[in-house]
Scaffold this motif. Structure first.
Motif, PDB file in Angstrom:
ATOM      1  N   ALA A  62       0.764  -1.206   0.030  1.00 60.52           N
ATOM      2  CA  ALA A  62      -0.040   0.105   0.011  1.00 60.52           C
ATOM      3  C   ALA A  62       0.814   1.151   0.130  1.00 60.52           C
ATOM      4  O   ALA A  62       0.505   2.296  -0.528  1.00 60.52           O
ATOM      5  CB  ALA A  62      -0.835  -0.129   1.043  1.00 60.52           C
ATOM      6  N   THR A  63       1.903   1.211   0.726  1.00 62.53           N
ATOM      7  CA  THR A  63       2.956   2.358   0.632  1.00 62.53           C
ATOM      8  C   THR A  63       3.520   2.569  -0.482  1.00 62.53           C
ATOM      9  O   THR A  63       3.545   3.703  -0.977  1.00 62.53           O
ATOM     10  CB  THR A  63       4.064   2.116   1.871  1.00 62.53           C
ATOM     11  OG1 THR A  63       3.383   2.255   3.186  1.00 62.53           O
ATOM     12  CG2 THR A  63       5.008   3.217   1.624  1.00 62.53           C
ATOM     13  N   ARG A  88       2.178   1.642  -3.444  1.00 63.67           N
ATOM     14  CA  ARG A  88       1.275   2.236  -4.299  1.00 63.67           C
ATOM     15  C   ARG A  88       0.930   3.867  -4.285  1.00 63.67           C
ATOM     16  O   ARG A  88       0.857   4.475  -5.278  1.00 63.67           O
ATOM     17  CB  ARG A  88      -0.073   1.383  -4.096  1.00 63.67           C
ATOM     18  CG  ARG A  88       0.115   0.155  -4.759  1.00 63.67           C
ATOM     19  CD  ARG A  88      -1.550  -0.603  -4.843  1.00 63.67           C
ATOM     20  NE  ARG A  88      -2.207  -0.618  -3.426  1.00 63.67           N
ATOM     21  CZ  ARG A  88      -2.069  -1.541  -2.869  1.00 63.67           C
ATOM     22  NH1 ARG A  88      -1.457  -2.825  -3.133  1.00 63.67           N
ATOM     23  NH2 ARG A  88      -2.752  -1.791  -1.526  1.00 63.67           N
ATOM     24  N   TRP A  89       1.000   4.176  -2.691  1.00 65.51           N
ATOM     25  CA  TRP A  89       0.845   5.643  -2.640  1.00 65.51           C
ATOM     26  C   TRP A  89       1.978   6.401  -3.166  1.00 65.51           C
ATOM     27  O   TRP A  89       1.763   7.484  -3.866  1.00 65.51           O
ATOM     28  CB  TRP A  89       0.818   5.865  -1.191  1.00 65.51           C
ATOM     29  CG  TRP A  89       0.480   7.294  -0.789  1.00 65.51           C
ATOM     30  CD1 TRP A  89       1.350   8.062  -0.103  1.00 65.51           C
ATOM     31  CD2 TRP A  89      -0.467   8.282  -1.239  1.00 65.51           C
ATOM     32  NE1 TRP A  89       0.943   9.502   0.064  1.00 65.51           N
ATOM     33  CE2 TRP A  89      -0.048   9.510  -0.640  1.00 65.51           C
ATOM     34  CE3 TRP A  89      -1.777   8.039  -1.918  1.00 65.51           C
ATOM     35  CZ2 TRP A  89      -1.300  10.723  -1.063  1.00 65.51           C
ATOM     36  CZ3 TRP A  89      -2.525   9.168  -2.019  1.00 65.51           C
ATOM     37  CH2 TRP A  89      -2.189  10.420  -1.450  1.00 65.51           C
ATOM     38  N   TYR A  90       3.382   5.988  -2.903  1.00 64.48           N
ATOM     39  CA  TYR A  90       4.509   6.512  -3.322  1.00 64.48           C
ATOM     40  C   TYR A  90       4.311   6.866  -4.936  1.00 64.48           C
ATOM     41  O   TYR A  90       4.870   7.645  -5.486  1.00 64.48           O
ATOM     42  CB  TYR A  90       5.675   5.677  -3.287  1.00 64.48           C
ATOM     43  CG  TYR A  90       6.272   6.014  -1.589  1.00 64.48           C
ATOM     44  CD1 TYR A  90       5.452   6.927  -0.681  1.00 64.48           C
ATOM     45  CD2 TYR A  90       7.274   5.388  -1.009  1.00 64.48           C
ATOM     46  CE1 TYR A  90       5.931   7.015   0.556  1.00 64.48           C
ATOM     47  CE2 TYR A  90       7.619   5.561   0.174  1.00 64.48           C
ATOM     48  CZ  TYR A  90       6.938   6.464   1.122  1.00 64.48           C
ATOM     49  OH  TYR A  90       7.257   6.791   2.265  1.00 64.48           O
ATOM     50  N   LYS A 147       1.851   6.720  -6.905  1.00 64.61           N
ATOM     51  CA  LYS A 147       0.851   7.436  -7.183  1.00 64.61           C
ATOM     52  C   LYS A 147       1.087   8.914  -7.131  1.00 64.61           C
ATOM     53  O   LYS A 147       0.752   9.665  -8.160  1.00 64.61           O
ATOM     54  CB  LYS A 147      -0.616   7.249  -6.355  1.00 64.61           C
ATOM     55  CG  LYS A 147      -1.771   8.243  -6.574  1.00 64.61           C
ATOM     56  CD  LYS A 147      -3.007   7.938  -5.979  1.00 64.61           C
ATOM     57  CE  LYS A 147      -4.220   8.761  -6.186  1.00 64.61           C
ATOM     58  NZ  LYS A 147      -5.396   8.418  -5.319  1.00 64.61           N
TER      59      LYS A 147
END
Length: 297
Positions: A19-20, A22-24, A26
Motif C-alpha cells: 500500500a505504501t 502504491r501511494w508513492y 501515485k
C-alpha cells in the motif's frame, strides 16, 4: 537481464507494505522501474536506496512534498538539496539555541524575582526598593531593525563569554537619560549584562577594537522605582490580534516612565528593563514579565 522484483518482494525488502509503494507511485515519489504487460509493477533492487532516503527524510520531519524536491536520486554527486536542508536546519538550531539561552537566563532569576513580586505577579505593580550599586556592559541594539538587533545580541553574548563571564547572563535593556528625554526609545535602545568586576576595564583594554562598540554603565546604590510589565509570547488563537504598533518591551518602558514622571522620579541613571520570569496565565497563554527600574531619589 536486469534483476527485477515484484511489488510484494520489493516491499518485503524495504520492510514496508504494498500500500505504501502504491501511494508513492501515485504521487510520483517512487516510480517502478518497469510495468509489465500484465500491468504489474516491478522494482529494481537499487531502488532500495531511494526508499531508504525517503524514509530517512520523513523521520527528520520532512513531508512527502518536501522529499519530492530532491528528485535526482540517481545522481549521487548532486548534494545541493541536502546542503540546502542542512543549512536551513543550522539556522533553525541557531534560533532555538538563542531562545534556549534566553529562557535559561530568565530561569536563573526566577526564584529571586518571584520572592520579590509574589507567585502571582500582576502587570502594572510597583515597588520602591533599595538596590546596590551595579555596573553594566552594554551595546547599541536598534529594536526597529530585527536583523541588527539579533546580530548585536549575538555579538554581546559572544563578547561576554570571551571576557569570561559565562553564557547564562540575564540580558537587560538600557535607556540613557538622553534617549528618554528625546523619546528615542526604540532606535536608541541598548542591551547588556550586569558585570560587577573591578577587572573589567583592563579586560576591555586588552580586547582591542572589538570592545569599541561597548560601553560601561554605572548605576549608583539607592532607592529605585520598580514597575512590573508583561506581554504574551504567543497569539491567542481564539482572539487574533493585529501586530502591535509599539514593541511591547518599549511599551512597558513608556508606561513605567509615565508613572515615574508623575511621581517626579529621576532618569539621571537611565532606565533598565530586566526579564524576570515566564508564567502561564488563566487564558492559557505564556507571558513574559519584565521589571523596569528608575532611580527614585
Amino acid at each position: 537481464m536486469q534483476q527485477r522484483l515484484t511489488a510484494g518482494s520489493f516491499a518485503k525488502l524495504c520492510g514496508t507494505t504494498k500500500a505504501t509503494l502504491r501511494w508513492y507511485r501515485k504521487i510520483k515519489l517512487l516510480v517502478p522501474k518497469e510495468i509489465g504487460p500484465n500491468g504489474y509493477a516491478y522494482y529494481g533492487p537499487e531502488q532500495l536506496v531511494q526508499f531508504t532516503l525517503i524514509q530517512a527524510l520523513q523521520k527528520v520531519g520532512y513531508s512527502l512534498e518536501q522529499v519530492k524536491e530532491y528528485n535526482n536520486f540517481d545522481n549521487t554527486d548532486d548534494t545541493d538539496f541536502l546542503d540546502q536542508q542542512i543549512n536551513q536546519l543550522d539556522q533553525e538550531i541557531k534560533i532555538l539555541q538563542e531562545r534556549r539561552t534566553f529562557l535559561m537566563q530568565i530561569k536563573s532569576n526566577q526564584n529571586q524575582s518571584l520572592k520579590k513580586w509574589g507567585e502571582n505577579p500582576a502587570s502594572g505593580s510597583i515597588q520602591i526598593s533599595f538596590q546596590k550599586a551595579a555596573d553594566y556592559l552594554v551595546i547599541p541594539a536598534d529594536l526597529s531593525d530585527s536583523t541588527h538587533y539579533q546580530n548585536q545580541l549575538l555579538k554581546l553574548q559572544t563578547f561576554v563569554q570571551k571576557l569570561g563571564y559565562g553564557d547564562h547572563n540575564t540580558i537587560i535593556s538600557y535607556q540613557n537619560e538622553q534617549n528618554i528625554s528625546s523619546n528615542n526609545l526604540t532606535k536608541g535602545l541598548m542591551i547588556g549584562v550586569q558585570v560587577n568586576d573591578s577587572d573589567l576595564p583592563r579586560k576591555l583594554d586588552q580586547s582591542g577594537p572589538e570592545s569599541n562598540e561597548f560601553e560601561t554603565i554605572h548605576r549608583p546604590a539607592g532607592k529605585y522605582f520598580n514597575y512590573l510589565t508583561s506581554f504574551a509570547l504567543e497569539d491567542d488563537p481564539n482572539h487574533p490580534s493585529q501586530p502591535a504598533k509599539i514593541n511591547p518591551m518599549i511599551q512597558g518602558q513608556m508606561d513605567a516612565l509615565k508613572l515615574g514622571t508623575e511621581m517626579d522620579y529621576s532618569t539621571s541613571s537611565g532606565l533598565i528593563e530586566t526579564p524576570i520570569t515566564v508564567l502561564q496565565q488563566d487564558n492559557g497563554l505564556r507571558y513574559l514579565f519584565l521589571e523596569v527600574s528608575i532611580l527614585a531619589e
